[in-house]
Design a protein around this motif. Structure first.
Motif, PDB file in Angstrom:
ATOM      1  N   ASN A  29      10.537  -8.403  66.343  1.00 24.00           N
ATOM      2  CA  ASN A  29       9.425  -8.096  65.431  1.00 24.00           C
ATOM      3  C   ASN A  29       9.197  -9.247  64.454  1.00 24.00           C
ATOM      4  OD1 ASN A  29       8.817  -5.619  66.577  1.00 24.00           O
ATOM      5  ND2 ASN A  29      10.198  -4.472  65.233  1.00 24.00           N
ATOM      6  N   GLU A  30      10.298  -9.837  63.979  1.00 24.05           N
ATOM      7  CA  GLU A  30      10.165 -10.996  63.086  1.00 24.05           C
ATOM      8  C   GLU A  30       9.512 -12.162  63.834  1.00 24.05           C
ATOM      9  OE1 GLU A  30      14.181 -11.638  61.831  1.00 24.05           O
ATOM     10  OE2 GLU A  30      14.116 -10.055  60.308  1.00 24.05           O
ATOM     11  N   GLY A  31       9.899 -12.354  65.093  1.00 27.09           N
ATOM     12  CA  GLY A  31       9.292 -13.409  65.917  1.00 27.09           C
ATOM     13  C   GLY A  31       7.810 -13.172  66.131  1.00 27.09           C
ATOM     14  N   ASP A  36       2.240 -14.473  64.816  1.00 27.85           N
ATOM     15  CA  ASP A  36       0.938 -14.116  64.235  1.00 27.85           C
ATOM     16  C   ASP A  36       0.550 -15.100  63.130  1.00 27.85           C
ATOM     17  OD1 ASP A  36       0.595 -11.972  65.924  1.00 27.85           O
ATOM     18  OD2 ASP A  36       1.277 -10.459  64.470  1.00 27.85           O
ATOM     19  N   LYS A  37       1.533 -15.436  62.276  1.00 27.19           N
ATOM     20  CA  LYS A  37       1.264 -16.398  61.196  1.00 27.19           C
ATOM     21  C   LYS A  37       0.901 -17.758  61.779  1.00 27.19           C
ATOM     22  CE  LYS A  37       4.120 -14.406  57.542  1.00 27.19           C
ATOM     23  NZ  LYS A  37       5.270 -14.603  56.650  1.00 27.19           N
ATOM     24  N   ALA A  38       1.622 -18.161  62.822  1.00 29.17           N
ATOM     25  CA  ALA A  38       1.319 -19.435  63.473  1.00 29.17           C
ATOM     26  C   ALA A  38      -0.090 -19.408  64.054  1.00 29.17           C
ATOM     27  CB  ALA A  38       2.341 -19.737  64.559  1.00 29.17           C
ATOM     28  N   GLY A  39      -0.472 -18.285  64.654  1.00 28.37           N
ATOM     29  CA  GLY A  39      -1.826 -18.140  65.193  1.00 28.37           C
ATOM     30  C   GLY A  39      -2.874 -18.249  64.105  1.00 28.37           C
ATOM     31  N   ASP A  40      -2.602 -17.604  62.963  1.00 25.79           N
ATOM     32  CA  ASP A  40      -3.535 -17.696  61.832  1.00 25.79           C
ATOM     33  C   ASP A  40      -3.638 -19.140  61.344  1.00 25.79           C
ATOM     34  OD1 ASP A  40      -3.938 -14.983  62.009  1.00 25.79           O
ATOM     35  OD2 ASP A  40      -2.592 -14.479  60.323  1.00 25.79           O
TER      36      ASP A  40
END
Length: 118
Positions: A29-31, A36-40
Motif C-alpha cells: 500500500n505504501e508502494g 501515485d505520488k510519482a504519477g502526479d
C-alpha cells in the motif's frame, strides 16, 4: 498432548505468516501511494514541459517576425543610403552646372559691356 503442541506450533506459524502478509500488504500500500505520488509528479512535469514548449514556440515565432522586420528595415536603410548617394551626385552636378552658368554669365556680361551705347 502431542497434537495440542502441533496445533500450537501450526497456530504460531500461521500467526507469523499472517503478520508477514499484513506487513507485505502495508508495504505494498505504501508502494502504491508512492507510485501515485510519482504519477502526479510526472503529470506536473509534463504540464510544465508543455508550458515551456509553448513559450519556446512563441519566442521562436516572435524572433522570426523580428528577423523579417530587421531585414525590411535593412532594405529600407539601403534604399535611403542609395537615395542619399544619388542626391549627393545630383547636388555636385548642380553645383558644377551653377559654377559653369556663373562663368557664362560673367563672360556674357563682359560681351554685353562691349556693346554699350555711350
Amino acid at each position: 498432548q502431542e497434537v495440542t503442541q502441533m496445533i500450537a506450533n501450526i497456530q504460531q506459524v500461521t500467526q507469523r505468516a499472517v503478520q508477514g502478509m499484513d506487513g507485505g500488504v502495508k508495504r505494498m500500500n505504501e508502494g502504491v501511494a508512492l507510485a501515485d505520488k510519482a504519477g502526479d509528479s510526472l503529470a506536473d512535469i509534463r504540464s510544465g514541459n508543455d508550458q515551456v514548449t509553448r513559450a519556446v514556440d512563441e519566442i521562436t515565432h516572435t524572433l522570426k517576425e523580428q528577423v523579417t522586420a530587421a531585414r525590411e528595415v535593412s532594405r529600407q536603410v539601403e534604399q535611403i543610403a542609395q537615395g542619399a548617394e544619388r542626391n549627393c551626385a545630383t547636388v555636385a552636378q548642380t553645383a558644377s552646372s551653377a559654377h559653369h552658368l556663373k562663368e557664362q554669365a560673367q563672360h556674357l556680361s563682359v560681351l554685353a559691356n562691349r556693346f554699350r551705347i555711350a
